[in-house]
Design an enzyme around this catalytic site. Structure first.
Site, PDB file in Angstrom:
ATOM      1  N   LEU A 281       0.854  -1.184   0.000  1.00 13.01           N
ATOM      2  CA  LEU A 281       0.000   0.000   0.000  1.00 13.01           C
ATOM      3  C   LEU A 281       0.892   1.236   0.000  1.00 13.01           C
ATOM      4  O   LEU A 281       2.102   1.139   0.195  1.00 13.01           O
ATOM      5  CB  LEU A 281      -0.922  -0.015   1.215  1.00 13.01           C
ATOM      6  CG  LEU A 281      -1.886  -1.204   1.270  1.00 13.01           C
ATOM      7  CD1 LEU A 281      -2.652  -1.218   2.582  1.00 13.01           C
ATOM      8  CD2 LEU A 281      -2.857  -1.180   0.091  1.00 13.01           C
ATOM      9  N   SER A 282       0.288   2.402  -0.208  1.00 12.72           N
ATOM     10  CA  SER A 282       1.124   3.603  -0.291  1.00 12.72           C
ATOM     11  C   SER A 282       1.927   3.793   0.989  1.00 12.72           C
ATOM     12  O   SER A 282       3.074   4.237   0.940  1.00 12.72           O
ATOM     13  CB  SER A 282       0.272   4.835  -0.591  1.00 12.72           C
ATOM     14  OG  SER A 282      -0.739   4.999   0.379  1.00 12.72           O
ATOM     15  N   GLU A 283       1.343   3.454   2.139  1.00 15.75           N
ATOM     16  CA  GLU A 283       2.103   3.472   3.393  1.00 15.75           C
ATOM     17  C   GLU A 283       1.651   2.361   4.324  1.00 15.75           C
ATOM     18  O   GLU A 283       0.465   1.999   4.350  1.00 15.75           O
ATOM     19  CB  GLU A 283       1.954   4.807   4.141  1.00 15.75           C
ATOM     20  CG  GLU A 283       3.037   5.820   3.856  1.00 15.75           C
ATOM     21  CD  GLU A 283       2.731   6.681   2.654  1.00 15.75           C
ATOM     22  OE1 GLU A 283       3.632   7.375   2.164  1.00 15.75           O
ATOM     23  OE2 GLU A 283       1.579   6.654   2.197  1.00 15.75           O
ATOM     24  N   THR A 284       2.616   1.849   5.064  1.00 16.54           N
ATOM     25  CA  THR A 284       2.348   0.968   6.197  1.00 16.54           C
ATOM     26  C   THR A 284       2.857   1.673   7.446  1.00 16.54           C
ATOM     27  O   THR A 284       4.004   2.137   7.480  1.00 16.54           O
ATOM     28  CB  THR A 284       3.048  -0.389   6.034  1.00 16.54           C
ATOM     29  OG1 THR A 284       2.474  -1.074   4.900  1.00 16.54           O
ATOM     30  CG2 THR A 284       2.881  -1.258   7.265  1.00 16.54           C
ATOM     31  N   HIS A 318      -2.407  10.183   6.119  1.00 23.54           N
ATOM     32  CA  HIS A 318      -3.486   9.192   6.098  1.00 23.54           C
ATOM     33  C   HIS A 318      -3.140   7.969   6.942  1.00 23.54           C
ATOM     34  O   HIS A 318      -4.019   7.371   7.576  1.00 23.54           O
ATOM     35  CB  HIS A 318      -3.830   8.800   4.654  1.00 23.54           C
ATOM     36  CG  HIS A 318      -2.980   7.742   4.051  1.00 23.54           C
ATOM     37  ND1 HIS A 318      -1.753   7.999   3.491  1.00 23.54           N
ATOM     38  CD2 HIS A 318      -3.177   6.406   3.923  1.00 23.54           C
ATOM     39  CE1 HIS A 318      -1.243   6.870   3.031  1.00 23.54           C
ATOM     40  NE2 HIS A 318      -2.080   5.891   3.283  1.00 23.54           N
TER      41      HIS A 318
END
Length: 525
Positions: A281-284, A318
């Protein structure tokens, strides 16, 4: 619904190698749209949906059969147990000689002047197979830079849906020895590169069998997945609670998904990146206890780090919102405000009636000379009219305000070419590109003060769906432009998301948004 879902690494016995796939078990029929929404949420090369064929069927936790039969679009496929793995009974597809001149532009765009020894086409699978010269070795194939971004525009007839690069194995004596190597690319279906591809080997199998005169072979997909046996710093294997939450939305499968991993103990440094790459995902986000006596239910202070699939980042809105949502709504943390210790200092998240409010820094953006960034802008958005250019040195983000003559639909459908940007700007000065547009006149429901999109190919994110960190710059800019301290913003990505913004007297900004938690599970490493 609550659906059982798993992530399994295929064609490997080691965590974080092979090809991860999500597997969703369906007791009942699922509507077609939901399949795609779930697959998009998982963001892996494939998500498999296994469904019962009859109401009386059952999955059985430890399935007792030696062979399973799957009814698929490609007919019946069988999987049988073996001592050292699982054997798939798949069809073989022939690949026929392909005239080079018919696909020359495609090949040149993908691999430049790399020497090609043979070209085949499989009409059954719509895969183009390119065998590289025997003068190359495995390391060449592994490090070859393949430009997949323009391929769907160049070949849009539907004839080609996948590109296989393959290479003859090196002489025996290696440990282990492989008969051939390959890499697989399918940008036509949203997969820039697939780590290990069983379906591609239904073509590679018969091709190399004929070339080598062998019926039993060993193949290796020469991708970049690196394996690791992860453990905490005591050397123990772990089970980590992990969640996926969609941030800046109240609706599942909208907003920006982030993985949230709760850490009871310190994690080996490289394990953070391995897990982030796995989640894709874009960030973890990694939320950790600061003291051994802390607990996730009652403590109000935690450590927080964010990783993209490529690298750690200093600030992520986010994933912070997602972390707070998990602690507030799933773990039932009793505090009204949480404080996170991060690379960007202390960040606070507090409960609100209709969401979660993030207390974030506010970053100014200064006028930027067009000629210094002209190549970057022209490459990204062509001749789109730009009304203002600003640069934020604190965040290394370049902000482009598009002409007020454009509307939201223009920004939503604008095709942004991000693939070449890291090669054009490689000084490290720019790490993110914000496109923004003034909101349209009042009277709309809902009304937004400004729109935006955000791109960060420098850290492996072609486009981020909804970006809290970008709004630490956008809030400062649009407050000055509009003469307002309270605003409502919408990020015009495919998923979309909205933020309520309030500039604070202390020079910081409150970003408010909702969150929908869509996955809860355990990561076994």
């Amino acid at each position: 619904m609550k659906l059982p879902i798993f992530i399994a690494e295929a064609f490997t016995a080691t965590a974080f190698r092979g090809n991860p796939a999500a597997v969703c078990l369906l007791e009942n029929t699922l509507d077609d749209d939901s399949h795609q929404l779930i697959a998009r949420e998982m963001n892996l090369s494939e998500t498999a949906f296994v469904r019962k064929l009859q109401p009386t069927d059952n999955f059985t936790q430890k399935n007792t059969n030696s062979t399973l039969t799957f009814t698929t679009m490609s007919g019946e496929l069988k999987a049988r147990r073996a001592e050292d793995g699982i054997v798939l009974d798949f069809p073989l597809y022939p690949a026929f000689p392909q005239d080079f001149h018919e696909v020359e532009d495609l090949i040149k765009a993908a691999i430049g002047d790399t020497l090609v020894q043979d070209i085949r086409y499989s009409p059954d699978t719509k895969n183009l197979m390119v065998r590289l010269s025997d003068s190359y070795d495995r390391s060449f194939l592994e490090t070859l830079r393949v430009n997949t971004e323009p391929l769907p525009r160049m070949e849009k007839t539907g004839r080609v849906r996948g590109l296989i690069l393959t290479l003859r194995g090196e002489p025996g004596g290696q440990t282990p020895h492989y008969d051939f190597y390959s890499r697989y690319f399918a940008p036509w279906v949203g997969v820039a590169e697939d780590p290990v591809t069983g379906s591609a080997h239904t073509i590679l199998g018969p091709y190399w069998s004929e070339e080598l005169g062998k019926k039993d072979m060993r193949g290796s997909e020469a991708g970049s997945q690196q394996g690791s046996n992860l453990a905490d710093r005591t050397g123990r294997k772990m089970k980590l609670p992990i969640f996926i939450a969609d941030a800046f939305t109240a609706t599942a499968f909208r907003g920006n998904p982030a993985a949230v991993c709760l850490l009871e103990n310190a994690l080996a440094e490289d394990a953070h990146q391995q897990i982030a790459r796995e989640m894709n995902l874009s960030e973890t986000a990694f939320v950790r206890k600061l003291q051994p006596s802390d607990n996730f239910t009652q403590s109000s202070r935690f450590g927080l780090r964010w990783f993209t699939p490529e690298s750690e980042v200093p600030l992520c809105g986010h994933a912070t919102l997602a972390s707070a949502a998990v602690l507030f709504h799933k773990i039932k943390n009793t505090n009204s405000t949480l404080t996170f210790t991060t690379m960007s200092g202390e960040l606070k998240a507090r409960r609100a009636e209709d969401g979660i409010v993030l207390d974030f820094p506010l970053y100014p953006a200064f006028p930027q000379d067009f000629h210094e960034v002209e190549d970057l802008i022209k490459t990204a958005i062509g001749d789109t009219v730009v009304q203002d250019i600003r640069y934020s040195p604190d965040t290394r983000k370049l902000l482009l305000r598009l002409s007020d003559s454009y509307d939201r639909s223009f920004l939503e459908t604008l095709r942004v070419n991000t693939e070449p940007l890291p090669r054009i700007e490689k000084t490290g000065r720019v790490r993110g590109l914000i496109l923004t547009l003034r909101g349209e006149p009042g009277g709309q429901t809902p009304h937004y003060d400004f729109y935006s999109r955000y791109f960060a190919p420098w850290i492996g994110l072609p486009e981020d769906p909804v970006t809290g960190a970008a709004h630490t710059v956008l809030s400062s800019y649009w407050s000055q432009q509009l003469g307002k301290r309270e605003m409502r913003a919408f990020q015009c990505s495919r998923r979309g998301g909205e933020l309520d913004i309030a500039l604070r007297p202390d020079g910081r900004v409150d970003l408010k948004g909702g969150a929908a938690i869509v996955l809860e599970g355990t990561l076994k490493v």
